[in-house]
Design a protein around this motif. Sequence first.
Motif, PDB file in Angstrom:
ATOM      1  N   ILE A  53       0.857  -1.186   0.000  1.00 47.41           N
ATOM      2  CA  ILE A  53       0.000   0.000   0.000  1.00 47.41           C
ATOM      3  C   ILE A  53       0.893   1.236   0.000  1.00 47.41           C
ATOM      4  CG2 ILE A  53      -1.807   1.246   1.225  1.00 47.41           C
ATOM      5  CD1 ILE A  53      -2.606  -1.466   2.473  1.00 47.41           C
ATOM      6  N   VAL A  54       0.609   2.169  -0.889  1.00 54.20           N
ATOM      7  CA  VAL A  54       1.416   3.383  -1.013  1.00 54.20           C
ATOM      8  C   VAL A  54       1.257   4.216   0.255  1.00 54.20           C
ATOM      9  CG1 VAL A  54       1.734   5.506  -2.313  1.00 54.20           C
ATOM     10  CG2 VAL A  54       1.208   3.391  -3.508  1.00 54.20           C
ATOM     11  N   GLY A  55       2.372   4.597   0.870  1.00 57.72           N
ATOM     12  CA  GLY A  55       2.352   5.424   2.065  1.00 57.72           C
ATOM     13  C   GLY A  55       2.341   4.645   3.363  1.00 57.72           C
ATOM     14  N   VAL A  56       2.336   3.328   3.297  1.00 55.61           N
ATOM     15  CA  VAL A  56       2.345   2.498   4.496  1.00 55.61           C
ATOM     16  C   VAL A  56       3.707   1.819   4.576  1.00 55.61           C
ATOM     17  CG1 VAL A  56       1.287   0.535   5.661  1.00 55.61           C
ATOM     18  CG2 VAL A  56      -0.127   2.131   4.380  1.00 55.61           C
ATOM     19  N   ALA A  57       4.417   2.031   5.699  1.00 55.92           N
ATOM     20  CA  ALA A  57       5.789   1.534   5.793  1.00 55.92           C
ATOM     21  C   ALA A  57       6.041   0.618   6.983  1.00 55.92           C
ATOM     22  CB  ALA A  57       6.762   2.711   5.857  1.00 55.92           C
ATOM     23  N   THR A  58       5.091   0.503   7.913  1.00 53.15           N
ATOM     24  CA  THR A  58       5.323  -0.346   9.080  1.00 53.15           C
ATOM     25  C   THR A  58       4.136  -1.278   9.294  1.00 53.15           C
ATOM     26  OG1 THR A  58       4.308   1.220  10.626  1.00 53.15           O
ATOM     27  CG2 THR A  58       6.673   1.460  10.227  1.00 53.15           C
ATOM     28  N   ARG A  59       4.385  -2.295  10.087  1.00 56.85           N
ATOM     29  CA  ARG A  59       3.336  -3.263  10.389  1.00 56.85           C
ATOM     30  C   ARG A  59       2.188  -2.606  11.173  1.00 56.85           C
ATOM     31  NH1 ARG A  59       4.218  -8.949  10.739  1.00 56.85           N
ATOM     32  NH2 ARG A  59       2.364  -9.991  11.504  1.00 56.85           N
ATOM     33  N   LYS A  60       2.532  -1.676  12.037  1.00 59.04           N
ATOM     34  CA  LYS A  60       1.503  -1.015  12.847  1.00 59.04           C
ATOM     35  C   LYS A  60       0.543  -0.201  11.983  1.00 59.04           C
ATOM     36  CE  LYS A  60       0.894   1.154  17.219  1.00 59.04           C
ATOM     37  NZ  LYS A  60       1.257   0.709  18.537  1.00 59.04           N
ATOM     38  N   GLU A  61       1.049   0.414  10.915  1.00 61.30           N
ATOM     39  CA  GLU A  61       0.201   1.209  10.023  1.00 61.30           C
ATOM     40  C   GLU A  61      -0.754   0.336   9.209  1.00 61.30           C
ATOM     41  OE1 GLU A  61       2.936   3.443   7.657  1.00 61.30           O
ATOM     42  OE2 GLU A  61       3.498   4.772   9.302  1.00 61.30           O
ATOM     43  N   THR A  62      -0.439  -0.939   9.049  1.00 64.75           N
ATOM     44  CA  THR A  62      -1.305  -1.820   8.262  1.00 64.75           C
ATOM     45  C   THR A  62      -2.567  -2.230   9.017  1.00 64.75           C
ATOM     46  OG1 THR A  62      -0.174  -3.819   9.001  1.00 64.75           O
ATOM     47  CG2 THR A  62       0.636  -2.768   6.988  1.00 64.75           C
ATOM     48  N   GLU A  63      -2.575  -2.068  10.333  1.00 61.90           N
ATOM     49  CA  GLU A  63      -3.716  -2.514  11.138  1.00 61.90           C
ATOM     50  C   GLU A  63      -5.013  -1.854  10.704  1.00 61.90           C
ATOM     51  OE1 GLU A  63      -2.756  -1.895  15.223  1.00 61.90           O
ATOM     52  OE2 GLU A  63      -1.121  -3.371  15.200  1.00 61.90           O
ATOM     53  N   TRP A  64      -4.962  -0.596  10.283  1.00 63.15           N
ATOM     54  CA  TRP A  64      -6.172   0.116   9.892  1.00 63.15           C
ATOM     55  C   TRP A  64      -6.784  -0.480   8.623  1.00 63.15           C
ATOM     56  CZ3 TRP A  64      -8.322   3.219   6.070  1.00 63.15           C
ATOM     57  CH2 TRP A  64      -9.459   3.947   6.463  1.00 63.15           C
TER      58      TRP A  64
END
Length: 128
Positions: A53-64
């Motif tokens: 996903i463009v703009g997502v760089a960490t595992r924590k950001e993927t939770e949303w």
Amino acid sequence: MSQEQKKEIKPKKKQTKKKKKQNKSPRLHVDGIFMGYRRGLTTQKTGTSLIKIVGVATRKETEWYLGKKVAFVYNASRHHNGSNVRTIWGKITSSHGNSGIVRAKFKRNLPAIAMGKKVRVMMYPSKI
């Protein structure tokens, strides 16, 4: 009155700034890239796709994004119902690794020719 004085008397027209045309509806998706299939050393599981996903760089950001819908839109060679645009829908199931890549399951597995192409990650259904 001379001609020079007549020119000075004429009122100048006001210059209006052109307004940008606003879109009727906001964009409801974020771009993603189909990276390939989930795989091991010797086998690949084509039932699960990996998406960056463009703009997502960490595992924590993927939770949303977990549970969000994903669409792969492409053009087919034949018309069907007045259009040659097709869509394969899927859903984000989990994160994959620590770099912001997610796993997704599609109704029909994405074709291998789609690797490196864009997918649309929808902002719905929302948990907010």
